[in-house]
Enzyme design. Sequence first.
Site, PDB file in Angstrom:
ATOM      1  N   TRP A  10      39.362  48.463  48.106  1.00 54.16           N
ATOM      2  CA  TRP A  10      37.969  48.793  47.771  1.00 54.16           C
ATOM      3  C   TRP A  10      37.846  49.457  46.396  1.00 54.16           C
ATOM      4  CZ3 TRP A  10      35.554  51.077  52.956  1.00 54.16           C
ATOM      5  CH2 TRP A  10      35.564  50.081  53.926  1.00 54.16           C
ATOM      6  N   LYS A  11      38.972  49.744  45.772  1.00 50.96           N
ATOM      7  CA  LYS A  11      38.978  50.380  44.442  1.00 50.96           C
ATOM      8  C   LYS A  11      38.058  51.609  44.455  1.00 50.96           C
ATOM      9  CE  LYS A  11      40.386  46.037  42.452  1.00 50.96           C
ATOM     10  NZ  LYS A  11      40.405  45.133  41.307  1.00 50.96           N
ATOM     11  N   HIS A  95      49.365  49.039  41.255  1.00 50.21           N
ATOM     12  CA  HIS A  95      48.271  48.111  40.982  1.00 50.21           C
ATOM     13  C   HIS A  95      48.093  47.960  39.463  1.00 50.21           C
ATOM     14  CE1 HIS A  95      44.250  46.431  40.718  1.00 50.21           C
ATOM     15  NE2 HIS A  95      44.476  45.969  41.931  1.00 50.21           N
ATOM     16  N   GLU A  97      45.621  48.041  37.658  1.00 50.48           N
ATOM     17  CA  GLU A  97      44.736  49.037  37.046  1.00 50.48           C
ATOM     18  C   GLU A  97      45.473  50.358  36.838  1.00 50.48           C
ATOM     19  OE1 GLU A  97      41.632  48.324  39.876  1.00 50.48           O
ATOM     20  OE2 GLU A  97      41.406  46.340  38.965  1.00 50.48           O
ATOM     21  N   GLU A 167      49.617  39.761  41.561  1.00 56.18           N
ATOM     22  CA  GLU A 167      48.245  39.746  41.055  1.00 56.18           C
ATOM     23  C   GLU A 167      48.276  39.520  39.545  1.00 56.18           C
ATOM     24  OE1 GLU A 167      45.391  42.098  43.788  1.00 56.18           O
ATOM     25  OE2 GLU A 167      46.364  43.555  42.512  1.00 56.18           O
ATOM     26  N   GLY A 234      39.861  42.233  46.054  1.00 58.96           N
ATOM     27  CA  GLY A 234      39.062  43.302  45.461  1.00 58.96           C
ATOM     28  C   GLY A 234      37.591  43.082  45.732  1.00 58.96           C
TER      29      GLY A 234
HETATM   30  P1  13P Z   1      39.437  40.881  42.613  1.00 53.34           P
HETATM   31  O1  13P Z   1      39.571  40.238  43.972  1.00 53.34           O
HETATM   32  O2  13P Z   1      38.113  41.563  42.419  1.00 53.34           O
HETATM   33  O3  13P Z   1      39.798  39.955  41.515  1.00 53.34           O
HETATM   34  O4  13P Z   1      40.511  42.080  42.580  1.00 53.34           O
HETATM   35  C1  13P Z   1      41.824  41.810  42.921  1.00 53.34           C
HETATM   36  C2  13P Z   1      42.548  43.077  43.043  1.00 53.34           C
HETATM   37  O5  13P Z   1      42.787  43.761  42.059  1.00 53.34           O
HETATM   38  C3  13P Z   1      42.944  43.514  44.384  1.00 53.34           C
HETATM   39  O6  13P Z   1      43.838  44.571  44.325  1.00 53.34           O
END
Ligand code: 13P
Length: 250
Positions: A10-11, A95, A97, A167, A234
């Site tokens: 869910w970030k 991750h 990010e 990813e 995400g």
């Molecule tokens: P998205 O599905 O929004 O591209 O994000 C992927 C993600 O970073 C899941 O950890």
Amino acid sequence: MRKALIAGNWKMHTTVVEACQLAADVAKTCSDYTDREVLLAPPYTVLSEVSHVINNTSIIIGSQNICWEGKGAFTGEISPVMVKDAGGSAAIVGHSERRHIFMETNELINRRVKGALAFGLMTILCIGETLDERDAEKTFVILEEQVRKGLADVDGADMDKIVIAYEPVWAIGTGKTASKEQAQEAHAFIRELIEQLYEKNIAEQTRILYGGSVKPGNVDELMAQTDIDGALVGGAALDADSFGRIINFE
Ligand code: 13P
């Protein structure tokens, strides 16, 4: 046979009210699966509440990052003890990010991996190349480095708690998904590398998830690939209907 794992990251989204609603709505889309697991990784501030909401379901809760110590002077970090106390049993580590916005290195990520394992958490190690790295034909060099360094000193006996999430950075939040061929190629490479680092049995049991713009419209073809064992989702995980469709991939 590897059990599929569909994980929603869910970030930095959801207040308490939104998170409880989303978790309840996701739970409604789940059945009693024997072939797949569902994991939610909400923000730390709602871990407890979400755990309560999904209490009577088979959904697993995880954190989006993890420190290697149980407690101490680590301002801004979350410990495996805290995650477990909040009802969690898993953690996402490394991750993209964290790597690219917060400059986490392979060495730091390896400490997190070992810390999560020491406390018995399922550990989702994320890896993936940037667009520049792919264009420079460095994808496999980068993936190998991230796997080798991320799993440094991880014992084969702990590999049943490790999940790898491939990813590609260029596919995250961009709407660009790796083609099923690109994803399968990377996953097969990762599995072969795990066999080299450990043994065939371990490589065959390790789940490798794909992440990067997974949506209801592409999940089925991705999941049909031999070496794709699940998805780390995400954006589409923030919508219960979309995530429900992804969970119920064919
Ligand atoms: P998205 O599905 O929004 O591209 O994000 C992927 C993600 O970073 C899941 O950890």
